[in-house]
Motif scaffolding. Structure first.
Motif, mmCIF file in Angstrom:
data_model
loop_
_atom_site.group_PDB
_atom_site.id
_atom_site.type_symbol
_atom_site.label_atom_id
_atom_site.label_comp_id
_atom_site.label_asym_id
_atom_site.label_seq_id
_atom_site.Cartn_x
_atom_site.Cartn_y
_atom_site.Cartn_z
ATOM 1 N N UNK A 1 0.832 -1.201 0.000
ATOM 2 C CA UNK A 1 0.000 0.000 0.000
ATOM 3 C C UNK A 1 0.865 1.249 0.000
ATOM 4 N N UNK A 2 1.798 1.323 0.947
ATOM 5 C CA UNK A 2 2.676 2.483 1.011
ATOM 6 C C UNK A 2 3.521 2.629 -0.237
ATOM 7 N N UNK A 3 4.055 1.508 -0.724
ATOM 8 C CA UNK A 3 4.884 1.559 -1.936
ATOM 9 C C UNK A 3 4.087 2.054 -3.128
ATOM 10 N N UNK A 4 2.871 1.535 -3.284
ATOM 11 C CA UNK A 4 2.051 1.925 -4.418
ATOM 12 C C UNK A 4 1.655 3.385 -4.381
ATOM 13 N N UNK A 5 1.245 3.877 -3.228
ATOM 14 C CA UNK A 5 0.827 5.275 -3.121
ATOM 15 C C UNK A 5 1.995 6.219 -3.372
ATOM 16 N N UNK A 6 3.147 5.895 -2.775
ATOM 17 C CA UNK A 6 4.309 6.757 -2.969
ATOM 18 C C UNK A 6 4.774 6.731 -4.424
ATOM 19 N N UNK A 7 4.792 5.552 -5.038
ATOM 20 C CA UNK A 7 5.221 5.431 -6.430
ATOM 21 C C UNK A 7 4.279 6.188 -7.366
ATOM 22 N N UNK A 8 2.986 6.179 -7.055
ATOM 23 C CA UNK A 8 2.020 6.888 -7.897
ATOM 24 C C UNK A 8 2.379 8.367 -8.005
ATOM 25 N N UNK A 9 2.870 8.946 -6.915
ATOM 26 C CA UNK A 9 3.227 10.369 -6.925
ATOM 27 C C UNK A 9 4.560 10.597 -7.614
ATOM 28 N N UNK A 10 5.517 9.696 -7.356
ATOM 29 C CA UNK A 10 6.862 9.924 -7.887
ATOM 30 C C UNK A 10 7.040 9.437 -9.321
ATOM 31 N N UNK A 11 6.279 8.387 -9.726
ATOM 32 C CA UNK A 11 6.514 7.806 -11.048
ATOM 33 C C UNK A 11 5.254 7.655 -11.892
ATOM 34 N N UNK A 12 4.103 7.920 -11.358
ATOM 35 C CA UNK A 12 2.877 7.868 -12.149
ATOM 36 C C UNK A 12 2.020 6.649 -11.865
ATOM 37 N N UNK A 13 0.766 6.718 -12.323
ATOM 38 C CA UNK A 13 -0.213 5.673 -12.019
ATOM 39 C C UNK A 13 0.171 4.336 -12.634
ATOM 40 N N UNK A 14 0.660 4.338 -13.862
ATOM 41 C CA UNK A 14 0.991 3.075 -14.528
ATOM 42 C C UNK A 14 2.056 2.320 -13.748
ATOM 43 N N UNK A 15 3.075 3.033 -13.276
ATOM 44 C CA UNK A 15 4.144 2.372 -12.524
ATOM 45 C C UNK A 15 3.639 1.861 -11.184
ATOM 46 N N UNK A 16 2.675 2.545 -10.596
ATOM 47 C CA UNK A 16 2.187 2.183 -9.267
ATOM 48 C C UNK A 16 1.107 1.116 -9.304
ATOM 49 N N UNK A 17 0.487 0.897 -10.458
ATOM 50 C CA UNK A 17 -0.693 0.041 -10.540
ATOM 51 C C UNK A 17 -0.483 -1.365 -9.963
ATOM 52 N N UNK A 18 0.631 -2.077 -10.255
ATOM 53 C CA UNK A 18 0.778 -3.430 -9.690
ATOM 54 C C UNK A 18 0.774 -3.435 -8.168
ATOM 55 N N UNK A 19 1.508 -2.527 -7.559
ATOM 56 C CA UNK A 19 1.544 -2.491 -6.093
ATOM 57 C C UNK A 19 0.189 -2.088 -5.518
ATOM 58 N N UNK A 20 -0.474 -1.131 -6.154
ATOM 59 C CA UNK A 20 -1.796 -0.712 -5.675
ATOM 60 C C UNK A 20 -2.785 -1.862 -5.769
ATOM 61 N N UNK A 21 -2.754 -2.619 -6.872
ATOM 62 C CA UNK A 21 -3.654 -3.756 -7.025
ATOM 63 C C UNK A 21 -3.360 -4.820 -5.966
ATOM 64 N N UNK A 22 -2.090 -5.067 -5.702
ATOM 65 C CA UNK A 22 -1.714 -6.047 -4.681
ATOM 66 C C UNK A 22 -2.259 -5.617 -3.313
ATOM 67 N N UNK A 23 -2.138 -4.339 -3.005
ATOM 68 C CA UNK A 23 -2.598 -3.848 -1.705
ATOM 69 C C UNK A 23 -4.109 -3.968 -1.576
ATOM 70 N N UNK A 24 -4.843 -3.549 -2.603
ATOM 71 C CA UNK A 24 -6.307 -3.603 -2.542
ATOM 72 C C UNK A 24 -6.780 -5.043 -2.391
ATOM 73 N N UNK A 25 -6.199 -5.945 -3.174
ATOM 74 C CA UNK A 25 -6.579 -7.359 -3.098
ATOM 75 C C UNK A 25 -6.290 -7.923 -1.723
ATOM 76 N N UNK A 26 -5.132 -7.582 -1.169
ATOM 77 C CA UNK A 26 -4.754 -8.089 0.145
ATOM 78 C C UNK A 26 -5.732 -7.621 1.219
ATOM 79 N N UNK A 27 -6.070 -6.352 1.215
ATOM 80 C CA UNK A 27 -6.953 -5.831 2.268
ATOM 81 C C UNK A 27 -8.386 -6.352 2.120
#
Length: 920
Positions: free
Chosen positions: A526-552
């Protein structure tokens, strides 16, 4: 007299029916009078406010009796009549003179009361010529004698003037002067309605026995219930707290009366005050151990202070507080020890340990451990607030310095979750003072930052949490990464108003620099995905964000983990343009927070979930969530913009009402340092102006809403900016917004993202591609539950088709959009669609939610059943009404909705139930 929302009127079906009937009659040419009689605080003023709110289309005159004006002849009469004195010329000369003398406009002998009474009656009749007159007289027991005599005279002689007079009088005063006028006794709420009011006023988890005792002691008096809820919040949360020691003349009066009682009686009252459930068996068992006999209750019964039957009950909750205050500290410890001995350790382990802790004077590790161990069990009965009370007492009785600080920090976190921010900060200060190492001091910083974020949501919270995270990096890497997630959330809320050293970009960069914990924690995604979304964009963050949402969503996580992270996980789903996950996460967050009685997380969860409800078109559910959110924020003192309120204003499309509220919300968000609240305000403003067709104003607001990078919130504002820019002729701005939207929507398998992107391309592209993209937008959004966005795409498609002179095709899409907007209560956009339909040659009757909102809850229910084809007899059987009563209600419904028969109900009252089913 302030109007009270009808949703606050619980358990008053009979009273509301009488008032609605009186109002119906006066609207149809009849007159009437009614006296509401009841004790102080029973709800008479609220009923008058209900009547005032319902009296649309009537001339309403309100009078409130004042003790200070009891000796001023005709003071109340002047208050009632002065707004109507411009009509005095229509009265006979003797009556005119009587009024002028009574009100001191001319000198003369005291007017004849009969003539004066006829003058007031005539004046009211004159006032009712154009519209019915409704006179509301509150606190009639404090109206001067001269006025009450005249008002009573007038009320008894009303016939066909279209005048309604309703008095509210506190018993037993006023009965003689108002004798002969029909009376409506107002008594305490029934048990279920009183419980509902108490629960609605103070959200959280309660011990049912404590609630039942409170309802019994207040006898269903709404004011007593509300006052107790505000004064004794801790006592209500599971009963694991002692009566709040009040202040004021009445409380002090009760304390003096109790201290004047014989010592055995006073001790028995103290014992009963310390036992929160009113269990008579436990009370007498403890009393026996103290040498107190049942006869000790007699003096208190004679003084009407206290009685013991199947339940020990004080005559008023304030007496319980006074009884506790009247005891000394040593006496309180003694009765708590007696109660601990009287309780069964097998059936009542938590309550027994609680009283044992209250009876302990100094550090005692055995008792402290028992309290600490009982905290989690207490949580199931009284929620997180109950657990916090156990943890706090356990910390106070702990001798070891390190362990005491650990328990104090846990208690602070629990008090924070319970919404007791001041208590939490006090415990943080204790923990910091007693910390034995740097880690404990850093953790104190963390809880202080979390408390500041929950209470104020300002820019200072992000900086405090960022500092705590950096401090923790060398002490506990896992906790440091966790704290960076908290800091990210705080920086998001601070938005453009964040401190330059703790804005979202800075926090995201710092979070990305911290190595992963070993072993890795799935929640780290979750933290990795949110931080990456700001620093590198949504496409780069999408895998981590999806992993976090699925996990929770899939993992069996501890409740406190979900409570702390629920809003951010929902934001991750929003960033992925995954409506189903967004809805599921926010729904679970609300459910878990309610179940735990965790009011601080609940305030945030409700704020987020209301927006979800609005985007799926469920306005009624959003309104219900809004009432709950308001209650939670009032209880906790949370200061934060209510996003649902702002978007609801935009939906409703009433600029006169919305613009001042939105301007105030923007100023308040700025003052708090809450940049996200400011951004939401700008976006709501843009939506309001888009619905009204004021595209230049919408463009200005949308530019501000889309400024910067607030992740999903910036992304959500970009489609509005594209539409407003195109309609304002700002082509370059529209193309730039489209490019940004393309980047934000670079996620796989999202009909939401694809639908909005296609709509933006249709708006900005040439006519030869527009139809393809509009159709794609409608098709994609049609596969989602995003009714509002689908209706917007249908509206834009229809507008484009009309401009292409394809009126028949345009009508199809415009009708769909119009019907959806009306059903959702999005009246601004509905009116825009209606105008477009008119331009195609379609005849469309203007429809708004105003008349629907004027129906009482019972009328709305009857109207829905009639609309769905039920007969009067069937409706009556379901609602326990006679068929004749159902018909009477339907006549009122037809009048309010401007229709003449059941056939008109389907157009005037859209099928909300079917809409809800489709939405689900």
């Amino acid at each position: 007299m302030a109007a009270t929302p009808t949703t606050a009127l619980r358990g008053r079906t009979e009273e509301l029916s009488r008032l609605d009937d009186a109002l119906y009659r006066v609207r149809h040419g009849a007159s009437g009078a009614l006296v509401l009689r009841g004790e102080a605080g029973i709800g008479k003023t609220t009923l008058l406010a209900y009547l005032s709110e319902r009296a649309t289309g009537c001339r309403v005159a309100a009078v409130t009796g004042m003790e200070s004006e009891l000796e001023l002849p005709f003071a109340a009469l002047h208050q009632l009549c002065s707004p109507m004195l411009d009509l005095i010329a229509g009265l006979p000369d003797p009556q005119q003179r009587a009024l002028r003398i009574a009100f001191g406009y001319v000198a003369g002998d005291a007017p004849d009361k009969f003539v004066l009474g006829l003058a007031v009656l005539g004046l009211l009749a004159e006032a009712a010529n154009d519209q019915p007159a409704v006179c509301l007289i509150d606190d009639a027991q404090w109206i001067d004698d001269a006025s009450i005599q005249i008002l009573g005279f007038v009320a008894r002689r009303l016939a066909a003037e279209s005048v309604l007079m309703v008095f509210a009088v506190r018993e037993p005063e006023g009965e003689k002067l108002l004798a002969g006028i029909p009376a409506l006794p107002v008594s305490g709420l029934g048990h279920d309605a009183a419980l509902a009011l108490l629960t609605a006023t103070l959200p959280g988890q309660f011990d049912s026995r404590v609630r039942d005792r409170i309802v019994a002691e207040t006898r269903g008096n709404p004011l007593a219930l509300l006052e107790l809820a505000q004064r004794g919040k801790a006592e209500l949360m599971g009963g694991f707290a002692f009566p709040a020691i009040g202040a004021g003349s009445l409380h002090d009066h009760y304390v003096r009366r109790i201290r004047a009682l014989p010592d055995p009686t006073r001790h028995l009252l103290l014992l009963a005050a310390a036992e929160p459930t009113g269990d008579a068996t436990v009370l007498w068992r403890a009393a026996e151990s103290l040498g107190l006999r049942p006869s000790a209750a007699a003096p208190a019964g004679e003084e009407q202070l206290f009685e013991v039957g199947g339940q020990a009950r004080f005559s008023h909750p304030l007496i319980r507080s006074a009884a506790y205050a009247a005891g000394t500290a040593e006496e309180r410890r003694t009765v708590n020890a007696a109660l601990a001995d009287a309780l069964d350790p097998e059936s009542e382990p938590e309550r027994r340990v609680w009283h044992l802790g209250a009876a302990t004077t100094g550090p005692d590790e055995k008792v402290a451990t028992a309290l600490y161990d009982a905290a989690e069990r207490a949580r199931t009965r009284g929620g997180v607030a109950a657990a916090a009370s156990f943890l706090q007492r356990a910390a106070a009785l702990t001798a070891d310095a390190r362990l005491r600080t650990e328990r104090t920090l846990e208690a602070a976190q629990a008090q924070l979750d319970a919404g007791r921010y001041d208590t939490a900060l006090g415990l943080v200060a204790e923990a910091e003072a007693g910390a034995v190492d740097e880690l404990q001091r850093a953790r104190a910083d963390l809880v202080r930052g979390l408390t500041g974020r929950a209470a104020r949501s300002g820019s200072d919270a992000a900086l405090a949490l960022l500092r705590a995270a950096r401090r923790l990096e060398s002490l506990d890497r896992r906790l440091a990464r966790d704290t960076y997630v908290d800091a990210w959330g705080a920086a998001l809320v601070a938005g453009r108003l964040a401190d330059a050293d703790a804005d979202l970009v800075t926090v995201s960069g710092a979070a990305c620099a911290v190595p992963a914990a070993d072993p890795p924690d799935p929640a780290d995604a979750l933290g990795s995905g949110l931080a990456t979304m700001v620093t590198a964009g949504t496409a780069a963050a999408a895998p981590a964000l999806r992993e976090a949402v699925t996990y929770f969503l899939d993992a069996e996580l501890p409740t406190d983990v979900f409570l702390r992270r629920g809003v951010l996980v929902a934001n991750a789903a929003l960033s992925l343009w995954d409506f189903e996950a967004w809805d599921a996460v926010s729904s679970r967050h609300v459910e878990l927070a309610r179940r735990a009685g965790a009011l601080a997380p609940l305030a945030n969860a409700l704020n987020a979930h209301r927006v979800v409800a609005l985007w799926r078109g469920d306005v009624e559910h959003a309104r219900a969530l809004g009432l709950e959110e308001q209650r939670v924020k009032e209880v906790t003192g949370t200061l934060r913009a209510s996003y649902g309120d702002l978007f609801l204003l935009a939906y409703q499309g009433n600029a006169t009402r919305a613009e001042p509220v939105l301007a105030t919300a923007a100023a308040e968000a700025t003052a708090r340092g809450e940049g996200l609240g400011l951004q939401i305000t700008h976006r709501a403003t843009a939506l309001l102006q888009l619905g009204l067709g004021r595209y230049d104003l919408a463009f200005d607001a949308a530019v501000r809403a889309a400024d910067g990078n607030l992740g999903p919130f910036t992304a959500q504002a970009l489609p509005d900016l594209v539409e407003a820019a195109v309609r304002s002729g700002a082509v370059a701005a529209a193309m730039t917004a489209l490019d940004r939207l393309t980047t934000y929507t670079a996620v796989p398998d999202s009909d939401w993202a694809a639908g909005l992107l296609a709509r933006a391309r249709a708006l900005t592209g040439p006519d030869d591609t527009a139809e393809h993209f509009y159709a794609e937008s409608v098709d994609c959004l049609g596969r989602t539950r995003l009714r509002f966005e689908l209706a917007r795409s249908s509206l834009l498609f229809g507008e484009w088709l009309r401009r292409q002179r394809r009126r028949g095709d345009a009508r199809t899409h415009l009708k769909r959009a119009f019907e959806e907007f009306v059903a959702m209560g999005a009246d601004g956009f509905a009116e825009r669609a209606r105008h477009e339909l008119l331009a195609t040659g379609e005849k469309v009757r203007k429809r708004t939610a105003d008349t629907r909102n004027d129906l009482t809850p019972q009328e709305h229910q009857i109207a829905q059943l009639a609309r769905d084809g039920r007969t009067n007899q069937e409706i009556g059987s379901e609602l326990y009404l006679s068929a004749r009563t159902v018909e009477w209600h339907l006549r009122k419904v037809f009048d309010k909705l401007g229709i003449t028969s059941r056939r008109g109900l389907r157009d005037a009252l859209p099928d909300r139930v079917a809409d809800r089913v489709r939405a689900e």
